[in-house]
Design a protein around this motif. Structure first.
Motif, mmCIF file in Angstrom:
data_model
loop_
_atom_site.group_PDB
_atom_site.id
_atom_site.type_symbol
_atom_site.label_atom_id
_atom_site.label_comp_id
_atom_site.label_asym_id
_atom_site.label_seq_id
_atom_site.Cartn_x
_atom_site.Cartn_y
_atom_site.Cartn_z
ATOM 1 N N ILE A 48 -4.955 -25.230 -14.660
ATOM 2 C CA ILE A 48 -4.634 -26.226 -13.638
ATOM 3 C C ILE A 48 -3.853 -25.572 -12.503
ATOM 4 O O ILE A 48 -4.127 -25.802 -11.320
ATOM 5 N N LYS A 49 -2.884 -24.724 -12.850
ATOM 6 C CA LYS A 49 -2.098 -24.018 -11.838
ATOM 7 C C LYS A 49 -3.002 -23.167 -10.956
ATOM 8 O O LYS A 49 -2.922 -23.221 -9.723
ATOM 9 N N ALA A 50 -3.889 -22.396 -11.575
ATOM 10 C CA ALA A 50 -4.793 -21.526 -10.816
ATOM 11 C C ALA A 50 -5.745 -22.347 -9.950
ATOM 12 O O ALA A 50 -6.029 -21.975 -8.799
ATOM 13 N N ALA A 51 -6.225 -23.473 -10.464
ATOM 14 C CA ALA A 51 -7.163 -24.302 -9.710
ATOM 15 C C ALA A 51 -6.511 -24.919 -8.482
ATOM 16 O O ALA A 51 -7.087 -24.931 -7.389
ATOM 17 N N VAL A 52 -5.294 -25.433 -8.624
ATOM 18 C CA VAL A 52 -4.596 -26.043 -7.483
ATOM 19 C C VAL A 52 -4.267 -24.980 -6.438
ATOM 20 O O VAL A 52 -4.422 -25.209 -5.237
ATOM 21 N N GLU A 53 -3.838 -23.809 -6.888
ATOM 22 C CA GLU A 53 -3.541 -22.734 -5.935
ATOM 23 C C GLU A 53 -4.795 -22.293 -5.190
ATOM 24 O O GLU A 53 -4.744 -22.003 -4.001
ATOM 25 N N LEU A 54 -5.925 -22.252 -5.872
ATOM 26 C CA LEU A 54 -7.182 -21.851 -5.247
ATOM 27 C C LEU A 54 -7.691 -22.916 -4.268
ATOM 28 O O LEU A 54 -8.077 -22.593 -3.143
ATOM 29 N N MET A 55 -7.657 -24.178 -4.679
ATOM 30 C CA MET A 55 -8.254 -25.246 -3.866
ATOM 31 C C MET A 55 -7.408 -25.621 -2.655
ATOM 32 O O MET A 55 -7.948 -25.897 -1.585
ATOM 33 N N PHE A 56 -6.083 -25.645 -2.803
ATOM 34 C CA PHE A 56 -5.218 -26.146 -1.735
ATOM 35 C C PHE A 56 -4.399 -25.060 -1.050
ATOM 36 O O PHE A 56 -3.630 -25.356 -0.142
ATOM 37 N N LYS A 57 -4.540 -23.792 -1.486
ATOM 38 C CA LYS A 57 -3.830 -22.661 -0.864
ATOM 39 C C LYS A 57 -2.318 -22.890 -0.837
ATOM 40 O O LYS A 57 -1.655 -22.736 0.196
ATOM 41 N N VAL A 58 -1.744 -23.292 -1.972
ATOM 42 C CA VAL A 58 -0.302 -23.493 -2.105
ATOM 43 C C VAL A 58 0.187 -22.706 -3.314
ATOM 44 O O VAL A 58 -0.603 -22.197 -4.104
ATOM 45 N N GLU A 59 1.511 -22.605 -3.459
ATOM 46 C CA GLU A 59 2.107 -21.946 -4.612
ATOM 47 C C GLU A 59 2.645 -23.015 -5.559
ATOM 48 O O GLU A 59 3.447 -23.845 -5.161
ATOM 49 N N VAL A 60 2.193 -22.974 -6.800
ATOM 50 C CA VAL A 60 2.585 -23.961 -7.800
ATOM 51 C C VAL A 60 3.781 -23.433 -8.581
ATOM 52 O O VAL A 60 3.796 -22.279 -9.018
ATOM 53 N N ASP A 61 4.791 -24.295 -8.745
ATOM 54 C CA ASP A 61 5.985 -23.934 -9.500
ATOM 55 C C ASP A 61 5.792 -24.224 -10.981
ATOM 56 O O ASP A 61 6.030 -23.371 -11.822
#
Length: 104
Positions: A48-61
């Motif tokens: 989930i962390k990798a997917a959100v970082e890939l799709m939205f170009k943000v850094e997940v904490d």
């Protein structure tokens, strides 16, 4: 090694299904800088962390997961049940933001 390189991009695109738009998710987003997503049933926190970082170009904490039980519903005299599903609360690092209007 970053989490995005560990998984294939095709697999990551199927992990996050949709944002959850509700009164509770809006309150959580404003108060804790968390975003709520409906995710695949077999998705893990690193995926989930990798997917959100890939799709939205943000850094997940961090990522927190909740399994939501499907409600029991009646159709006349027949009793049915909605599907169980998985919900993910994604916290972003300071200064990060997801703008859903710009992504569409």
């Amino acid at each position: 090694m970053t989490a995005a390189r560990k998984y294939s991009a095709e697999r990551l695109m199927t992990v996050v299904l949709a944002p959850v738009v509700s009164e509770k998710s809006t309150f959580v987003a404003d108060k804790n800088r968390q975003y709520v997503f409906r995710v695949a049933d077999r998705a893990t926190k690193p995926q989930i962390k990798a997917a959100v970082e890939l799709m939205f170009k943000v850094e997940v904490d961090s990522v927190q997961i909740s399994n939501v039980k499907g409600k029991e519903k009646r159709f006349g005299r027949y009793i049915g049940r909605r599907r169980n599903w998985k919900k993910a609360y994604v916290s972003l690092k300071a200064g990060q933001e997801i703008n859903f209007a710009a992504e569409a």
